[in-house]
Motif scaffolding. Structure first.
Motif, PDB file in Angstrom:
ATOM      1  N   THR A 210      39.116  17.219  36.805  1.00 38.70           N
ATOM      2  CA  THR A 210      39.539  18.308  37.681  1.00 38.70           C
ATOM      3  C   THR A 210      41.020  18.145  37.995  1.00 38.70           C
ATOM      4  N   LEU A 211      41.744  19.241  37.957  1.00 36.95           N
ATOM      5  CA  LEU A 211      43.173  19.227  38.245  1.00 36.95           C
ATOM      6  C   LEU A 211      43.377  19.572  39.722  1.00 36.95           C
ATOM      7  N   LEU A 213      45.714  20.747  42.575  1.00 33.33           N
ATOM      8  CA  LEU A 213      46.978  21.474  42.782  1.00 33.33           C
ATOM      9  C   LEU A 213      47.419  21.368  44.238  1.00 33.33           C
ATOM     10  N   CYS A 217      53.193  25.456  43.673  1.00 30.35           N
ATOM     11  CA  CYS A 217      52.702  26.263  42.558  1.00 30.35           C
ATOM     12  C   CYS A 217      53.561  27.507  42.381  1.00 30.35           C
ATOM     13  N   VAL A 280      49.693  25.382  33.611  1.00 29.99           N
ATOM     14  CA  VAL A 280      48.238  25.492  33.698  1.00 29.99           C
ATOM     15  C   VAL A 280      47.859  26.902  33.239  1.00 29.99           C
ATOM     16  N   LYS A 282      44.966  29.595  32.863  1.00 37.48           N
ATOM     17  CA  LYS A 282      43.626  29.918  33.350  1.00 37.48           C
ATOM     18  C   LYS A 282      42.886  30.866  32.420  1.00 37.48           C
ATOM     19  N   TYR A 300      47.870  22.157  30.773  1.00 37.63           N
ATOM     20  CA  TYR A 300      46.436  22.091  31.024  1.00 37.63           C
ATOM     21  C   TYR A 300      45.849  23.476  30.785  1.00 37.63           C
ATOM     22  N   TYR A 302      41.846  25.767  30.697  1.00 35.52           N
ATOM     23  CA  TYR A 302      40.379  25.818  30.731  1.00 35.52           C
ATOM     24  C   TYR A 302      39.848  25.846  29.299  1.00 35.52           C
ATOM     25  N   ILE A 386      39.598  23.317  38.729  1.00 37.30           N
ATOM     26  CA  ILE A 386      40.853  23.197  39.493  1.00 37.30           C
ATOM     27  C   ILE A 386      40.508  23.089  40.970  1.00 37.30           C
ATOM     28  N   HIS A 388      42.378  23.543  44.282  1.00 37.25           N
ATOM     29  CA  HIS A 388      43.640  24.022  44.853  1.00 37.25           C
ATOM     30  C   HIS A 388      43.687  23.620  46.328  1.00 37.25           C
TER      31      HIS A 388
END
Length: 456
Positions: A210-211, A213, A217, A280, A282, A300, A302, A386, A388
Motif C-alpha cells: 500500500t502506498l 500519501l 500531492c 502515481v 490511478k 507507481y 494500480y 493507496i 491517503h
C-alpha cells in the motif's frame, strides 16, 4: 496741513526777529560812533584854543554825517517796518486760512456724525424688527415642539412596549441560532477527522503493498497544457521550499497527454527537484503522461491502470515539400529524445521500440495494464491500494460531476456536448513550433481542427 502752517509761521517769526536784531545792532554802532566824536571834541578844545575853527568845521562835518546816518536809519527802519508789515500780513492770512480749514473740518465732521447717527438709527430700527420676528418664530417653534413632544412621549411608550416584545423575540432567535450553530459544528465534526498527515521517506508499505500519501500531492488530470504545467512546476517548487526531504506525489488520474513542451517542463522539474517526486497512476496515462510516468524518479500504478505509449504527432504537416520535411525532422528529433529514453529504460533500441509499437496497433498505440507495464519497466511498482493520510474531511459530491471532469480535461465547464466539442477544438490549439503528444484514437479532434482551418 495745520502743522505745515504752524511751521511756516514759526519760520516767518524767526526771520522777523533776525532782521530786528540786525537793525538794533546797526543803530547801536552809529550811536557809539557819535558819542566817541562827542567825547573827543571837548578834549581837543581844552588843549588848544587855536583849533576851535578846525573843530567847528569838524563838528559841522560830523553833524552832516549824523544827519545822513539818521536819514539812512530812518529809511532802513521804514524798509524794516514795511517788511514786518508784509510778514504780519502773511501771518494773518495764514491764520485766516487755518481758521477757515478748521471750520471746514468741523463742518465735515459734523456732517459725518449726523450721517453716522442716521445710519445707526436705521440699523437699530432693523435690529428691533428682526428681534420681534425672531421672538415670533421662537414662539411658533416652541408651540410646534410641544406638539411633537406629546407625539414623542406617545411613541416612546409604544417603543418601550415593543422593545419588551423584541427582546423576547431576540432571546428566542439567539437561542435558535446557537442551536443551529451547534448542529452545524456537529455536522462539520462528523465530516472532518482530526488527523495529521503521515510523512514517510519510503511511502510504500511492503507488507500490504500500500502506498501512503501525505498532503504533498499534486493532481494531473486532463490535457497537459503549458499553463497547467507551470502550475504543477510551481507546486513542486513550493513543496521543496517547505521541505526538501519528504517525497512529493504527482497523481495522474486520467490524462491522455498533451503538449510536448509542457510535458518536458514537468519532467525537468521532477528530475531536478531536491525532494523526490513520485508519479502515481490511478486510471489512465497516455502519450506525454506515459512519458512522465516512465521517466520519473519512481512510479507507481494500480494493476488495472492503463499506460499507453506512442509516437508524437503533428496536425500541421502542410505546405510545400521543404516545409513538410523540416517539420518531420523536428518531430523525429522529439521522438529520439523522449522515445529514446523510454527504450533505454526498457533495455531495447529505439528501432526495436518503434517496431513493437506498430506490432501492437496499426496506429502505433501500445497500451498495457499496470501489472504488465511493470514487467517492461514502464512503471517501477504495482500497488494494491493507496492510503491517503491527508484526507481528513468528507468529500463533496458536487466535486465529482461531469461538468468538473470536462473542466479538468479541457479547461472549460460546458453543459452541452456540442459546446464540449468546440472546447476541445479551442483547447488543442498548439503554440508555434510545438507538437501534440496526446492519445486520440477516434481522430475527431484532428478532423475538427482541419475543418476549422478550412472555414477560417
Amino acid at each position: 496741513m495745520a502743522l505745515h502752517y504752524k511751521h511756516k509761521l514759526v519760520r516767518l517769526g524767526f526771520l522777523f526777529f533776525i532782521l530786528l536784531a540786525k537793525h538794533n545792532i546797526a543803530a547801536a554802532a552809529k550811536k557809539d560812533k557819535k558819542k566817541e566824536v562827542a567825547v573827543v571834541s571837548p578834549t581837543v578844545q581844552k588843549k588848544s584854543s587855536d583849533a576851535d575853527h578846525a573843530n567847528t568845521n569838524t563838528k559841522a562835518k560830523l553833524q552832516s554825517e549824523q544827519t545822513e546816518l539818521e536819514i539812512e536809519n530812518a529809511l532802513h527802519r521804514a524798509r524794516l517796518e514795511k517788511e514786518l508789515s508784509a510778514i504780519i500780513s502773511q501771518i494773518e492770512r495764514l491764520r485766516v486760512q487755518k481758521e477757515r480749514k478748521r471750520l471746514e473740518k468741523e463742518t465735515e465732521d459734523e456732517n459725518a456724525r449726523r450721517e453716522h447717527e442716521k445710519a445707526m438709527l436705521l440699523l437699530n430700527m432693523e435690529k428691533e424688527k428682526l428681534n420681534i420676528e425672531l421672538e415670533l418664530a421662537q414662539a411658533r417653534f416652541m408651540k410646534q415642539m410641544e406638539k411633537y413632544n406629546i407625539q414623542l412621549i406617545k411613541l416612546d411608550k409604544e417603543i418601550q412596549l415593543e422593545k419588551g416584545q423584541t427582546q423576547l423575540l431576540q432571546e428566542t432567535t439567539n437561542r435558535l441560532q446557537a442551536e443551529i450553530e451547534a448542529l452545524q459544528a456537529k455536522a462539520v465534526r462528523d465530516k472532518r477527522i482530526e488527523k495529521k498527515p503521515i510523512y514517510l521517506n519510503d511511502p510504500l508499505n511492503k507488507q500490504t503493498n500500500t502506498l501512503v500519501l501525505s498532503d504533498r500531492c499534486i493532481e494531473l488530470n486532463g490535457t497537459i497544457t503549458p499553463w497547467k504545467a507551470n502550475y504543477i512546476v510551481d507546486q513542486i517548487h513550493y513543496f521543496n521550499n517547505k521541505n526538501s526531504v519528504h517525497p512529493i506525489f504527482l497523481i495522474i488520474g486520467y490524462s491522455s497527454g498533451g503538449f510536448v513542451s509542457a510535458g518536458c517542463n514537468i519532467l525537468q522539474a521532477i528530475e531536478h527537484s531536491k525532494a523526490p517526486v513520485y508519479v502515481v497512476v490511478k486510471a489512465f496515462a497516455a502519450s506525454m503522461a506515459a512519458i512522465i510516468t516512465t521517466l520519473a524518479t519512481k512510479s507507481y500504478a494500480y494493476p488495472n491502470a492503463e499506460i499507453l505509449h506512442h509516437q508524437p504527432s503533428s496536425w500541421f504537416l502542410y505546405g510545400n515539400l521543404r516545409a513538410t520535411k523540416e517539420q518531420y525532422e523536428v518531430l523525429n528529433k522529439i521522438w529520439k529524445r523522449l522515445g529514446g529514453r523510454v527504450a533505454k529504460k526498457m533495455g531495447i533500441s529505439l528501432k526495436a521500440f518503434d517496431k513493437k509499437l506498430y506490432e501492437k496497433s496499426m496506429y502505433g498505440d501500445w497500451m498495457e495494464y499496470g501489472d504488465y507495464a511493470k514487467k517492461i519497466k514502464w512503471v517501477d511498482y504495482v500497488i494494491n491500494g493507496i492510503q491517503h493520510s491527508a484526507i481528513s474531511s468528507l468529500p463533496d459530491a458536487a466535486d465529482y460531476s461531469f461538468e468538473k471532469f470536462i473542466k479538468e480535461q479541457y479547461g472549460f465547464n460546458k453543459e452541452k456536448e456540442t459546446e464540449t466539442s468546440q472546447a476541445v477544438i479551442q483547447y488543442h490549439a498548439l503554440a508555434p513550433h510545438d507538437f501534440d503528444y496526446s492519445y486520440n484514437p477516434d481522430k475527431k479532434t484532428q478532423m475538427m481542427m482541419s475543418l476549422q482551418g478550412v472555414t477560417k
